[in-house]
Design a protein around this motif. Structure first.
Motif, short mmCIF file in Angstrom:
data_model
loop_
_atom_site.label_atom_id
_atom_site.label_comp_id
_atom_site.label_asym_id
_atom_site.label_seq_id
_atom_site.Cartn_x
_atom_site.Cartn_y
_atom_site.Cartn_z
N ALA A 25 0.83 -1.21 0.00
CA ALA A 25 0.00 0.00 0.00
C ALA A 25 0.86 1.26 0.00
N PRO A 26 1.56 1.53 -1.12
CA PRO A 26 2.39 2.75 -1.17
C PRO A 26 1.56 4.03 -1.10
N GLN A 27 0.24 3.90 -1.23
CA GLN A 27 -0.62 5.09 -1.16
C GLN A 27 -0.79 5.60 0.27
N LEU A 28 -0.37 4.81 1.26
CA LEU A 28 -0.48 5.26 2.65
C LEU A 28 0.34 6.52 2.89
N GLY A 29 -0.20 7.41 3.72
CA GLY A 29 0.54 8.63 4.04
C GLY A 29 1.25 8.56 5.37
N HIS A 30 0.69 7.75 6.31
CA HIS A 30 1.22 7.74 7.67
C HIS A 30 1.18 6.32 8.24
N TYR A 31 2.15 6.02 9.08
CA TYR A 31 2.11 4.82 9.90
C TYR A 31 2.26 5.25 11.35
N VAL A 32 1.28 4.85 12.18
CA VAL A 32 1.23 5.29 13.58
C VAL A 32 1.26 4.06 14.48
N PRO A 33 2.45 3.65 14.93
CA PRO A 33 2.51 2.52 15.85
C PRO A 33 2.24 2.96 17.29
N LEU A 34 1.38 2.22 17.98
CA LEU A 34 1.09 2.46 19.39
C LEU A 34 1.68 1.31 20.20
N ASP A 35 2.43 1.63 21.23
CA ASP A 35 2.98 0.57 22.06
C ASP A 35 3.29 1.13 23.44
N SER A 72 5.77 -0.04 25.35
CA SER A 72 7.20 -0.13 25.59
C SER A 72 7.92 0.95 24.79
N ALA A 73 8.25 2.07 25.45
CA ALA A 73 8.78 3.25 24.76
C ALA A 73 10.10 2.95 24.06
N GLN A 74 10.99 2.26 24.72
CA GLN A 74 12.31 2.00 24.15
C GLN A 74 12.21 1.12 22.90
N PHE A 75 11.43 0.05 22.99
CA PHE A 75 11.26 -0.87 21.87
C PHE A 75 10.55 -0.17 20.72
N LEU A 76 9.55 0.66 21.04
CA LEU A 76 8.81 1.41 20.03
C LEU A 76 9.71 2.37 19.28
N LYS A 77 10.55 3.08 20.01
CA LYS A 77 11.45 4.05 19.39
C LYS A 77 12.35 3.39 18.36
N GLN A 78 12.90 2.21 18.70
CA GLN A 78 13.81 1.53 17.80
C GLN A 78 13.09 1.01 16.56
N SER A 79 11.93 0.36 16.76
CA SER A 79 11.22 -0.20 15.61
C SER A 79 10.69 0.90 14.70
N ALA A 80 10.26 2.04 15.28
CA ALA A 80 9.79 3.17 14.46
C ALA A 80 10.94 3.76 13.65
N ALA A 81 12.11 3.85 14.27
CA ALA A 81 13.28 4.38 13.55
C ALA A 81 13.65 3.48 12.38
N ASP A 82 13.57 2.16 12.59
CA ASP A 82 13.88 1.22 11.51
C ASP A 82 12.91 1.39 10.35
N LEU A 83 11.62 1.56 10.65
CA LEU A 83 10.62 1.71 9.60
C LEU A 83 10.77 3.04 8.87
N ALA A 84 11.07 4.10 9.61
CA ALA A 84 11.26 5.41 8.99
C ALA A 84 12.43 5.38 8.02
N ARG A 85 13.46 4.62 8.37
CA ARG A 85 14.62 4.48 7.48
C ARG A 85 14.26 3.69 6.22
N ASP A 86 13.48 2.63 6.40
CA ASP A 86 13.17 1.75 5.28
C ASP A 86 12.04 2.26 4.39
N TYR A 87 11.21 3.18 4.91
CA TYR A 87 10.10 3.73 4.15
C TYR A 87 10.17 5.25 4.21
N PRO A 88 11.12 5.84 3.51
CA PRO A 88 11.36 7.29 3.63
C PRO A 88 10.20 8.15 3.16
N ALA A 89 9.32 7.63 2.31
CA ALA A 89 8.19 8.42 1.83
C ALA A 89 7.01 8.40 2.80
N LEU A 90 7.10 7.59 3.84
CA LEU A 90 6.02 7.41 4.80
C LEU A 90 6.30 8.22 6.06
#
Length: 313
Positions: free
Chosen positions: A94-104, A106-124
């Motif tokens: 679904a490249p048409q998505l504009g945003h991904y909003v993970p809720l979790d 565990s702040a530390q785990f969330l921060k790392q997984s969100a950073a990984d996704l932001a790196r891998d999906y730069p248009a999101l």
């Protein structure tokens, strides 16, 4: 006397309340400190733990169909996102998505997984929110009225009793801009298959369960000796759920701050429920919460269901 070592007063308070009740309980949401989150990701790779690979197979086969429910520029909001492994299948489709909003929680785990996704999906736009999804979720102003699709894989809804599950589904249904809900739920099946999934031969699930006590020692100054407890997974037929317990091997006392918690031999701490569903019970719980099931996607063995819910008219 040990003193609390954390500012997480909610964790300490809820744990004390649960341990001083009869029967003793601990809330499963507290499993997910960094160590617990890592152990759970290890569990998902175990041969006995079929839910993750089965749900992944459904998502892989049906990703394009599911992407059809995601509008241009919409926000995919994942509850209890963890490592977001399954999410990538939807993001790729679904490249048409504009945003991904993970809720979790565990702040530390969330921060790392969100950073990984932001790196891998730069248009999101990846916008993580540290939150307990059982409470009201406050979205950033830019997302408040955006079209939203909720994503709740992993059968995590099964950790809640029916009243709580209905409450959560209704709460999500009240989000501004909510359009659809993609929900993964484990199904009722052979009891041996179910129990083995929560009592693996490598002992990883046992370590995950016992980590709750280790966390209480570290963050609340508790005096649990983990060798005094054994992991136990059991099937509750009448409630249609797997239960996880920590069973005391002997009579002994544990202190947490000023409180003394006494255990008898064989007494357990009930740490988690994992309710299993049927196609009919999925439709029933959705209807009660104001949703209707428009798609129900199953694997060939009918071990697991990924359902698409729409708001009932």
């Amino acid at each position: 006397m040990n003193k609390p070592l954390t500012e997480n007063t909610e964790f300490i308070t809820s744990s004390l309340n649960g341990l001083q009740s009869d029967p003793k309980t601990l809330q499963s949401k507290w499993f997910y400190d960094p160590a617990g989150s890592a152990l759970f990701e290890e569990i998902t790779q175990l041969p006995e733990y079929y839910p993750t690979r089965t749900e992944l197979s459904i998502l892989e086969a049906e990703a394009d169909a599911l992407a059809g429910f995601l509008r241009d520029g919409a926000a995919l909001v994942e509850l209890g996102s963890g490592a977001s492994v399954k999410t990538r299948l939807l993001l790729d489709a679904a490249p048409q998505l504009g945003h991904y909003v993970p809720l979790d929680i565990s702040a530390q785990f969330l921060k790392q997984s969100a950073a990984d996704l932001a790196r891998d999906y730069p248009a999101l736009e990846v916008q993580p929110i540290v939150a307990d999804f059982m409470r009201d979720v406050v979205f950033p102003p830019a997302l408040e009225n955006a079209s939203k699709v909720a994503f709740f894989p992993g059968s995590t809804l099964g950790n809640l009793d029916q009243g709580q599950a209905v409450e959560l589904l209704a709460k999500v249904g009240a989000w501004p801009g909510i359009d659809s809900f993609i929900l993964g739920l484990d199904l009722v099946k052979d009891t041996e298959v179910l129990i083995n999934a929560y009592n693996d031969s490598a002992g990883v699930t046992a370590a995950f369960n016992l980590n709750l006590l280790r966390r209480l020692n570290r963050e609340a100054g508790a005096t649990f000796d983990l060798v005094n407890f054994a992991h136990d997974a059991r099937w509750n037929e009448s409630a249609q759920r797997i239960e996880m317990h920590l069973v005391s091997k002997r009579a002994h006392d544990v202190t947490i701050g000023e409180a003394t918690i006494s255990f008898q031999e064989g007494e357990s701490i009930h740490t988690e429920n994992s309710h299993k569903y049927t196609a009919d019970s999925i439709r029933d719980i959705a209807k009660t919460a104001g949703w209707q099931v428009t798609e129900m996607l199953l694997d060939p063995k009918e071990f697991f269901a990924v359902s698409v819910l729409k708001r009932a008219i």
